[in-house]
Scaffold this active site. Structure first.
Site, PDB file in Angstrom:
ATOM      1  N   HIS A 295       0.222   3.535  -0.863  1.00 17.19           N
ATOM      2  CA  HIS A 295       0.988   4.544  -0.128  1.00 17.19           C
ATOM      3  C   HIS A 295       1.614   5.543  -1.098  1.00 17.19           C
ATOM      4  O   HIS A 295       1.466   6.763  -0.943  1.00 17.19           O
ATOM      5  CB  HIS A 295       2.071   3.865   0.712  1.00 17.19           C
ATOM      6  CG  HIS A 295       2.889   4.823   1.522  1.00 17.19           C
ATOM      7  ND1 HIS A 295       2.579   5.159   2.812  1.00 17.19           N
ATOM      8  CD2 HIS A 295       4.007   5.526   1.203  1.00 17.19           C
ATOM      9  CE1 HIS A 295       3.469   6.025   3.279  1.00 17.19           C
ATOM     10  NE2 HIS A 295       4.351   6.271   2.310  1.00 17.19           N
ATOM     11  N   GLU A 296       2.304   5.020  -2.104  1.00 17.42           N
ATOM     12  CA  GLU A 296       2.956   5.895  -3.070  1.00 17.42           C
ATOM     13  C   GLU A 296       1.942   6.616  -3.952  1.00 17.42           C
ATOM     14  O   GLU A 296       2.194   7.744  -4.400  1.00 17.42           O
ATOM     15  CB  GLU A 296       3.944   5.092  -3.932  1.00 17.42           C
ATOM     16  CG  GLU A 296       5.054   4.406  -3.157  1.00 17.42           C
ATOM     17  CD  GLU A 296       5.858   5.367  -2.287  1.00 17.42           C
ATOM     18  OE1 GLU A 296       5.961   6.563  -2.640  1.00 17.42           O
ATOM     19  OE2 GLU A 296       6.372   4.933  -1.237  1.00 17.42           O
TER      20      GLU A 296
ATOM     21  N   HIS B 154       1.103   9.917  -2.319  1.00 22.65           N
ATOM     22  CA  HIS B 154       2.119  10.929  -2.611  1.00 22.65           C
ATOM     23  C   HIS B 154       1.972  11.444  -4.044  1.00 22.65           C
ATOM     24  O   HIS B 154       2.018  12.651  -4.293  1.00 22.65           O
ATOM     25  CB  HIS B 154       3.520  10.332  -2.434  1.00 22.65           C
ATOM     26  CG  HIS B 154       3.879   9.994  -1.027  1.00 22.65           C
ATOM     27  ND1 HIS B 154       3.635  10.831   0.033  1.00 22.65           N
ATOM     28  CD2 HIS B 154       4.492   8.891  -0.500  1.00 22.65           C
ATOM     29  CE1 HIS B 154       4.080  10.275   1.158  1.00 22.65           C
ATOM     30  NE2 HIS B 154       4.596   9.101   0.857  1.00 22.65           N
TER      31      HIS B 154
END
Length: 416
Positions: free
Chosen positions: A18-19, A22
């Protein structure tokens, strides 16, 4: 211990990807990423590579990418402040020393008259050795500010999150949930490649050791042509006929080794339904595995949205939610059922994490995307103060909900 390890690896992988979404899109947009963190709280492990500090923190409940400009910049160089400057051969500032200047004997000491470390990148001041000489120094865009021995890279406006075009900011935030969906697709593809994909062919897959099929003499790979004279063409048709006839004798007309034979089978009754102990046939082709990755991910996306819709229409109750404790307990049960089920569980959690983050809730990715949508409609962003206040309230409510959900999970699973 194995469950704890499985939980940490599973949850850590979901947060990491997920990170990573980003992070990669932020880097692509030219945003300075100060920290890539897995977990919250005190640091357990940290190292720095290029511009970013990579950390693992104590509480494995999430993670974050700290991008320049999202929070107020840490340092303000005010007039009258005495600092040390480390210069390169072209007299360009590479480091600005705020204190402990004695540890940098080569630093040029000045008293600041004015400085700009975001837009024009300069610092003007009077040198310590010449009280009457004011000089302007150009600052390198990657210069470091050193305070208490800790270096922090400056963040010019063009490296800050808020300075980027709306599309770049939107993609950076959306990339987190996107990578969760991509992770699920990859995991389902791996399952398809290693285990095969359930097929709709009217064939028998793996035969269990204690079912009615093996007792009757059915074998894996048998092609079912008809049951009690009723022609069947798909696996689903076989399942439906067996399910609807518990305890009844069924005559299977099958093809085996180019021969047509008939075998009588009596489905065992399990919870009111007929079972003969046969799994679906598996398609081992690469194409089917890749197709399975996308179709299975889409299936679970639709399923989760249906569940969310039922929750909204039926009213929210605390028992409808599960926090880290519930995930841990479920992971323990899934891990005991086999490696492939654990992989499948991880893919489903990844999809769930992606969807939850896309909900228009303040402090989550969906909340930030909502503000971007408002900005697109208004033609200008909502003020940082108002947006920050909304996210603060949302974060506080989320923390309260997590505390309540966690306590409810503890009561459900450990205080029965």
């Amino acid at each position: 211990m194995s469950t704890v390890l499985a939980f940490i690896l599973l949850f850590g992988a979901l947060v990491f990807f997920h990170e990573l979404g980003h992070f990669l899109f932020a880097k692509r947009a030219g945003i300075l990423c100060r920290e890539f963190a897995i977990g919250f709280g005190p640091k357990l492990f940290a190292f720095k590579k290029n511009e970013t500090v990579y950390t693992i923190r104590l509480l494995p409940l999430g993670g974050y990418v700290r991008m320049a400009g999202e929070d107020p910049e840490l340092i303000e160089l005010k007039p009258g402040l005495r600092v040390g400057l480390i210069l390169d051969n072209e007299e360009t500032v590479q480091k600005i020393i705020l204190n402990q200047k004695s540890k940098y004997p080569n630093a040029r000491i000045i008293e600041i008259e004015r400085a700009d470390i975001e837009k024009d990148l300069f610092i003007q001041g009077i040198e310590e050795e010449d009280d009457e000489q004011s000089k302007i120094y150009k600052i390198d865009p990657k210069a470091q500010i050193v305070e208490n021995g800790v270096e922090n890279q400056i963040a010019p406006l063009d490296r800050q999150f808020a300075s980027k075009p709306l599309l770049a900011r939107t993609l950076t935030i959306f990339a987190g949930p996107l990578f969760n969906f991509l992770l699920a697709i990859v995991v389902f593809i791996i399952i398809g490649l290693l285990q095969g994909v359930p097929s709709e062919e009217a064939k028998l897959g793996v035969i269990t050791e204690d079912g009615a099929a093996i007792e009757a003499g059915l074998k894996e790979g048998d092609t079912v042509q008809a049951i009690d004279g009723e022609k069947v063409e798909t696996w689903t048709e076989i399942v439906e006929i067996v399910r609807d006839n518990p305890g009844e004798t069924l005559t299977f007309q099958i093809e085996r080794d180019n021969e047509n034979i008939e075998i009588d089978v009596v489905p065992k009754e399990v919870e009111g339904q007929g079972k003969i102990g046969v799994y679906a046939p598996m398609d081992q082709s690469v194409l089917s595995a890749f197709t399975y990755g996308f179709t299975e991910t889409w299936f679970w996306i639709k399923t989760i949205f249906i569940i969310l819709g039922d929750l909204i229409s039926g009213g929210f109750t605390i028992d409808a939610f599960g926090g880290p404790v519930a995930i841990y307990a479920s992971t323990e049960m899934v891990a005991e059922s086999g490696f492939f089920n654990l992989l499948r569980w991880g893919a489903m959690l990844s999809i769930n994490l992606g969807i939850m983050n896309l909900l228009p809730i303040p402090a989550l990715d969906g909340g930030r995307l909502t503000f971007f949508a408002i900005e697109a409609l208004r033609g200008k962003p909502v003020s940082k103060e108002k947006e920050g206040f909304v996210h603060l309230i949302g974060f506080s409510l989320l923390m309260l909900l997590m505390i309540l959900v966690t306590w409810n999970d503890i009561q459900r699973f450990f205080l029965k």
